[in-house]
Design a protein around this motif. Sequence first.
Motif, PDB file in Angstrom:
ATOM      1  N   HIS A 177       0.842  -1.199   0.000  1.00  0.00           N
ATOM      2  CA  HIS A 177       0.000   0.000   0.000  1.00  0.00           C
ATOM      3  C   HIS A 177       0.879   1.251   0.000  1.00  0.00           C
ATOM      4  O   HIS A 177       2.039   1.211   0.423  1.00  0.00           O
ATOM      5  CB  HIS A 177      -0.890   0.039   1.254  1.00  0.00           C
ATOM      6  CG  HIS A 177      -1.798  -1.127   1.412  1.00  0.00           C
ATOM      7  ND1 HIS A 177      -3.107  -1.132   0.996  1.00  0.00           N
ATOM      8  CD2 HIS A 177      -1.570  -2.357   1.960  1.00  0.00           C
ATOM      9  CE1 HIS A 177      -3.655  -2.297   1.277  1.00  0.00           C
ATOM     10  NE2 HIS A 177      -2.751  -3.060   1.863  1.00  0.00           N
ATOM     11  N   GLY A 180       0.696   6.805   3.949  1.00  0.00           N
ATOM     12  CA  GLY A 180      -0.073   8.045   3.889  1.00  0.00           C
ATOM     13  C   GLY A 180       0.519   9.205   4.642  1.00  0.00           C
ATOM     14  O   GLY A 180      -0.037  10.302   4.612  1.00  0.00           O
ATOM     15  N   ARG A 210      -2.175   4.693   5.503  1.00  0.00           N
ATOM     16  CA  ARG A 210      -1.917   3.934   4.286  1.00  0.00           C
ATOM     17  C   ARG A 210      -3.087   4.064   3.332  1.00  0.00           C
ATOM     18  O   ARG A 210      -4.220   4.308   3.741  1.00  0.00           O
ATOM     19  CB  ARG A 210      -1.702   2.456   4.608  1.00  0.00           C
ATOM     20  CG  ARG A 210      -2.939   1.798   5.207  1.00  0.00           C
ATOM     21  CD  ARG A 210      -2.800   0.306   5.369  1.00  0.00           C
ATOM     22  NE  ARG A 210      -1.898  -0.062   6.446  1.00  0.00           N
ATOM     23  CZ  ARG A 210      -1.710  -1.315   6.842  1.00  0.00           C
ATOM     24  NH1 ARG A 210      -2.345  -2.309   6.241  1.00  0.00           N
ATOM     25  NH2 ARG A 210      -0.894  -1.594   7.843  1.00  0.00           N
ATOM     26  N   GLY A 211      -2.818   3.921   2.041  1.00  0.00           N
ATOM     27  CA  GLY A 211      -3.883   3.919   1.063  1.00  0.00           C
ATOM     28  C   GLY A 211      -4.700   2.646   1.131  1.00  0.00           C
ATOM     29  O   GLY A 211      -4.224   1.583   1.558  1.00  0.00           O
ATOM     30  N   ALA A 237       0.517   6.213  -8.508  1.00  0.00           N
ATOM     31  CA  ALA A 237       1.069   6.751  -7.258  1.00  0.00           C
ATOM     32  C   ALA A 237       2.524   7.180  -7.440  1.00  0.00           C
ATOM     33  O   ALA A 237       2.925   8.261  -6.995  1.00  0.00           O
ATOM     34  CB  ALA A 237       0.953   5.714  -6.153  1.00  0.00           C
TER      35      ALA A 237
END
Length: 1023
Positions: A177, A180, A210-211, A237
Amino acid sequence: MTTCVVMFRGPQLISGFIENVLLHDRTGSLSTLSPPMNGRASLMNSPFPRMDWRRARVLLPVLLSVACGEAPSLESLGTEESALGTPVTVAFQEQVSPSATYTGASDTTLLESTPGINSGADTTIRMDRDYPTSSGQVSNGLLRFDLSAIPANATVQSVRLTVFVKNATTGEGYFVHAAGRPWTEAQATWTNATSTTTWASGGASGAADRGATSFATLLPGATGSYGVDLNAEGVAAVQGWVQNAGTNHGFVVDAPTNMDGLELDSSESATLVNRPKLTVTYALPTSSGGTGLLGQYFTGANFQALTVERTDPTVNFDWGTNAPVSGLPADGFSVRWTGQVMPLYSQTYTFFTQSDDGVRLWVNGQQLVNNWTDHGSVENSGTVTLTANQKYDLQLEYYDSTNSSVAKLSWSSASQPKQIIPVDQLFPATAQQPGNPGLTGLDNTGKTIPDTNYAIPAGAIFLATNGNDSNAGTQAAPVATLNRAIALVPSGGTIVVRGGTYRDWYNNGAGNYKVATKPMTLQAYPHEQPWFDGTDLKPASAWTADGAGHWYMDWSTPSFCNGGYYNYKYDAQPTTNTGPCSHFDMYGDPANPAAGDPQMVFIDGTYVHEVKTLAEATPGNFFYDWTNRRIYLATNPTGHTVEVAARPIALVLGGTGYSLKGLGFKRYATNEYSGTTSAAVYIGATNGFVENCVFTQMAAGSLSLKPQGGVVRRSVFASNGFTAIGSNGSTNSNPVVPDGLLLEENIVNANNTERFGTNCSRSCAQAGVKIAHMNGFTVRNNVFEYNLNGAGFWCDEDCRGGVMVGNISRNNKIGIFYEVSDTGIIASNLIYDNTYAGIQTCSANTKIYNNTLVDNAAISIWIYDDSRNEQDRRGSDIGPDTANVDVSNNIMSGGNITTLKASRSDSNFTNTGPNTFFSGLDYNSYYRSGGSGKSLVNWVDTGGVNYTSLAAVRVDRGWETHGHDLASGGDPFFVNQSLRNYVVRPSSVAYNSGKPLPADVAQALGVPAGTVTSRGALNWPGR
């Protein structure tokens, strides 16, 4: 067949969809399709803050296909290959690639079993849902790569993560992930991302940590090297990280269910090739859109006569002994190249010049090269740190004396081999219109903030109009108020302010300002416009009709005037000059008798005038009943936007080390009386830095700062009620310390709108900029214009060591005023159309050189001695009597009442007069457009004389033996005065006929000592 329909209303919503929509969950099924309601909202938390339409077209087919349940390969991006160059592949691996010096990889393990322990130095990254065995506790991994070696304008095509497996796993796999929030390898633990910030949930498992989308699944069945390609969301990303390095927080690796443990070699592994590796394939656009630099070619080695303007694709010239362009001589010419340069990498760049003869180079306002001498072909260089894909102002100046002429401009960085700067990375300045000398890139009305692209440091606190003060202050979870942002930011940290309007101030919660005491930076989010506004919006429902054509609202503002607003009525301030709102003699202009009142009202964005009685209230103005604390309008608020000033100040900063960058401040209820609430931003701190900011429509002052180490640069001060900038130095303190204030490339326009000081007798201080008691300062390349009833720039009372060079001062009352001070340089300023005097000074040991003064209504230059002196009751507040003044190389032109005035202000024997003022008065050129009968020099010592010719001055006083006295015909000096082109033309008697420059003046102007120049200003903004 399944049909997928996605509808957009315009390209902004497509961009918003690309940036914000959740494309699919980890199983591949569509979770949500919820495009934002408008393009602005889509940009607020976007990883692509500057996504261009070309890149959107590349990514859109991929993301739509994923949204519709398809899984296209990255090769399907080929539809845009015609706009991109050959793909480049680069690997990032600690101390391996792109080179053995690369140290940009970070990784660590987060252990629930030891929540306070950092594992950043471990040689293993461990992911496990049960560690230690049978404990039921979790360990997660963090991994990040510095990608700044990839140009910010690159289009990322594929990304592969390669790791070395020490312990294989089975099951569903570990998911990758996006992290963030910022974290630090040597500080991150189960509970903390850094030593000062915590995870939203332990192990970086919170929604803000986190995504939600997985970029890849790690499921190695054997030990050894193992690689996975990131999916489209992962590529997107990484694309965002390349465009904005501040958003690159790397990866969180975790499993959704209980699984066998997975162990990987970390970046601390002794075996270099086993360290984690991220391989990125990208392509650059075939062109960055650059077309070169504006080249302005001048006859004369010091930019005397503009002959040719053109766009030069590069600066790579070896003209030998030939003329560079038709119309220029082969020797004795100069060139100025201006525009912007855009680097491909966020790195320290070295700029190289190759020149024969003189050369000077500025990048982003910083002078990197200064070899303004005759010499053979030599290379000079200087370094500056730049951010990829950001344009920086560039100016290169060159002159040729004799024989060969060479001018070349190159660059290099860690990732950029040395080369002539290519055309794609150069962007020409707009040719300056002769009729509008001034600064480019700034809005002198103060309505827009200069565009900025400041790098966002790790750990920054974010402030946003949609924030909440219960948030942590991250980009994903911003706070809403200055109070909360300043409380969260660490000492020396940064607050990033998103675009929008903040009706806010830093306050103590009880209605008064609060002093911030820790150093910090407040800066705009890249390319956004954040405004701090001192007004409150008052809807129609807040107002009551009185039945007599007025609408009123109860309105109490005890915080105004430093908390003393209701001690004395605004038009009845104590004659002891103790405020609190105004000095007693500063208000009362017949056109604005309520000037001393900080109350302000704006209707539909327009300021409306305040009147002193309810009977005077008509549509377009307002009345404030100070006694009964009630405000009246004569405009029905229904259907209008009504805003009322509610806050006296935005920020009070104390201590040291504050930076304000890219911010707007407007409509605060500041007061004229000197004090903490006299400016919307009060920096009572050393080393204050203000850049690319706007201050506008304050009731009185806008910025006050402590001068020691203070810098104000590239900012706009417009339409404020009183003097826009104020600063008080140290010469009246004990001990006296160096001040060093720098004001550079600012626009100070249309201030003192409240017309303070019309009939002042003691407290006069109205100006665009007013500073005092300053021990060393520099004011250069600013524009002071249309400031009412006062000077454009004014330094008063024992200023020392002032340098005022390269400024434009026009349409003020006085252009530049240097009063009762000691030691100064006033040089190369363009001063015209002021309603009284061009330069006015009563200061000792002052050099007034190479200024151009045109059509200043009464006097071009006035030298006098103030009746005050160092021996009078005011002591050290006053500089010495006027003496040792050198007035040389100036052009004084126009229909003045008198061109040069030199006068004794007091017959007191302790004061001086013009018979003893001057150490130099020569080499000046005078032109009287009204004819020779007008006063040329007014000389008032023991008696008064009006000289109508320089010949008489020479006979009586012995001065101006090299002066020019012109009184007939058209303008004798300039290329085109009617178009405001004040460059001295080669045919003029003022051309190359000046007195050699003394060392201190030459240093201030950036030329060698002894240089012979044309008379008049050498450089000014826009030349």
